[in-house]
Design a protein around this motif. Sequence first.
Motif, PDB file in Angstrom:
ATOM      1  N   UNK B  25       0.946  -1.212   0.099  1.00  0.00           N
ATOM      2  CA  UNK B  25      -0.046  -0.100  -0.041  1.00  0.00           C
ATOM      3  C   UNK B  25       0.889   1.188  -0.061  1.00  0.00           C
ATOM      4  N   UNK B  26       2.069   0.946   0.758  1.00  0.00           N
ATOM      5  CA  UNK B  26       2.775   2.272   0.860  1.00  0.00           C
ATOM      6  C   UNK B  26       3.533   2.545  -0.381  1.00  0.00           C
ATOM      7  N   UNK B  27       3.791   1.537  -1.196  1.00  0.00           N
ATOM      8  CA  UNK B  27       4.673   1.680  -2.427  1.00  0.00           C
ATOM      9  C   UNK B  27       3.568   2.328  -3.369  1.00  0.00           C
ATOM     10  N   UNK B  44       9.898  -5.399  13.379  1.00  0.00           N
ATOM     11  CA  UNK B  44      11.042  -4.309  12.854  1.00  0.00           C
ATOM     12  C   UNK B  44      11.818  -5.380  11.776  1.00  0.00           C
ATOM     13  N   UNK B  45      11.709  -6.667  11.914  1.00  0.00           N
ATOM     14  CA  UNK B  45      12.447  -7.401  11.087  1.00  0.00           C
ATOM     15  C   UNK B  45      11.570  -7.567   9.777  1.00  0.00           C
ATOM     16  N   UNK B  50      13.949   1.575   4.984  1.00  0.00           N
ATOM     17  CA  UNK B  50      13.707   2.541   4.103  1.00  0.00           C
ATOM     18  C   UNK B  50      12.128   3.056   4.254  1.00  0.00           C
ATOM     19  N   UNK B  51      11.465   2.278   4.839  1.00  0.00           N
ATOM     20  CA  UNK B  51       9.992   2.752   5.149  1.00  0.00           C
ATOM     21  C   UNK B  51       9.868   3.362   6.363  1.00  0.00           C
ATOM     22  N   UNK B  52      10.834   3.502   7.158  1.00  0.00           N
ATOM     23  CA  UNK B  52      10.976   4.120   8.735  1.00  0.00           C
ATOM     24  C   UNK B  52      10.193   5.397   8.661  1.00  0.00           C
ATOM     25  N   UNK B  53      10.310   6.117   7.544  1.00  0.00           N
ATOM     26  CA  UNK B  53       9.533   7.389   7.496  1.00  0.00           C
ATOM     27  C   UNK B  53       8.099   7.279   7.394  1.00  0.00           C
TER      28      UNK B  53
END
Lengths: 340, 340
Positions: B25-27, B44-45, B50-53
């Motif tokens: 969805x983010x992509x 977190x694993x 790169x998606x941390x923001x």
Amino acid sequence: MIKIAIDAMGGDFGPEPIIEGLILAIRNNNNFTAIAVGDKEQLSKLIPPTFNDRIEILDTKDVISMHDSATDALKRKESTIYKAIELVKDGKADAVVSAGHSGASMSLATLKIGRLKGVSRPAIATLMPTSENQNTLVLDVGANVDSDAKNLFQFAIMGQAYAQVVLRLDEPIIGLLSNGEEESKGNEVTKEAYKLISKVPNFAGNVEGNDIFKGTVDVVVCDGFVGNILLKTAEGVADTISKIMKKDLKRSLISIAGAVLMRKVFKNLKLKVDYAEYGGAPLLGVKAPVIISHGKSNPKAIKNAIFQAINSASSNLDSVIEQRLEKYLINESSSKEPTL
Amino acid sequence: MIKIAIDAMGGDFGPEPIIEGLILAIRNNNNFTAIAVGDKEQLSKLIPPTFNDRIEILDTKDVISMHDSATDALKRKESTIYKAIELVKDGKADAVVSAGHSGASMSLATLKIGRLKGVSRPAIATLMPTSENQNTLVLDVGANVDSDAKNLFQFAIMGQAYAQVVLRLDEPIIGLLSNGEEESKGNEVTKEAYKLISKVPNFAGNVEGNDIFKGTVDVVVCDGFVGNILLKTAEGVADTISKIMKKDLKRSLISIAGAVLMRKVFKNLKLKVDYAEYGGAPLLGVKAPVIISHGKSNPKAIKNAIFQAINSASSNLDSVIEQRLEKYLINESSSKEPTL
């Protein structure tokens, strides 16, 4: 010998498929005779003279159409369905088969033939296909709309008796249709019904909509409003799957070739989901077998409906239902009158 | 920017498909961020740095399982679903997506986020496929068991508003699920509901179970008991057809060859009836979008559920529902409290 009264005119396609089905039944079973109720002029053309010793015609011309109301039907004493049911009431026939107005058949049967002792409301039962080699009997699929817990309890007794005595299943298992398997699931009516049906042997508790097609239980009990919706939903899904596939098929020659190779699979599927295989739906709880057939019945469906009527008429279903209802001591008439 | 809270642990298959769906969805959509609620170590694993923001993690370990009761869920304040809903309640997120215990999601959302003005009971809505290129929105499919006429009226308003504002249908048509099309058909509750819904524009009257799959109307209203049964029945029929065909296929090499040639047709069919295409089921009538996903959701289903949540959150659905309910002046709270 068993005598079947048949409404020869009530179906959507007129008397042809009805009489053709009756003749098929006669050819395959020597143990019954029939009274075909309808327009003598039309019917006699359809019945070869060799069958005159097995098929009588009761001449009458009025036919209740799908657009007439069930209450109207009670007044039209010259209609085919009225006359057919009167034959049973008067002891001139043992059972009735009708592909006509189902509400009219039901109302007339309930009022004229009468209910079994302990039955507040008759129920319509129908067989649904499963992926295994068995069927599930579902009731009520539309005789009543607002049913109480006692009604559902009586449906359970009637359905189990029919599965045992007529379908000849050994110890048929009952399920109560609900929105989940747990005892805590259900609406007010089904929760109360759960307690009542718990007294009946081989009660598996609540079942869900998909259990019907898995064959989890032999008999599924629900009220007629829900039963009607589930029946139409099942029809709708099957139709839609077939329509989507047919539409896509047309787009590609390769797919069409595939469908040709798969035709045996499709044929078997059709056989399994085809109501003609099952015949009609028995109205349970009245004092004689009444088989309500689909308005669009083909000859095969009529033949099977007649066999169902014969099986019921040669069984002790009625006394089994009455004895069991008496045994559970909940056989006082419900305060609600049957909705007609 | 819209912020979606997602219960990352509640699904049947653990966090993997949920996080995978969230990343999909983010992509595909740059206009939202997410808070994934669950065990930080595990999550977190699964989330590339790169998606941390875009994805925050809210660390909590307790998960309500399918075997827990919905009332239990109200007490377990450290559970993923409790925390996810609390984020919305506290204004830290705009919408919530959960593939966990649907009863718990519903109860918590109703109690914590609260109902819209004029809504007695929230309802779960779901899209059903039709043979045409459209879907039918059906509600309630299980939020409530015993609904009265006012509840059904509110479902009609909420469903029509959702179809118009979120699904962007022009003048969506409402049907009331019943046991026949005529106005005289129905049980006591639906007959009363018929009168109330008659005041709403684009009400087509009663519809039957098969109309859902024909696409006769855009929105079908029923009580949650019936809705659950029809949903399970539809699933059951589709499963059974596929099982019967598969069994028969195995009996013949020719049929298998046919199925290979037809694979495109089957694939399209699967696409049409696959719930993953629709995402999840919105809980309508609460003060923020809550999307209830199937426990067995794959990443695609989660992605689509997130898009649904975003669409709802960026719409004025809530105010449209409140304004319409107020307009019809039947917005006093029903005497019945929501069943949880």
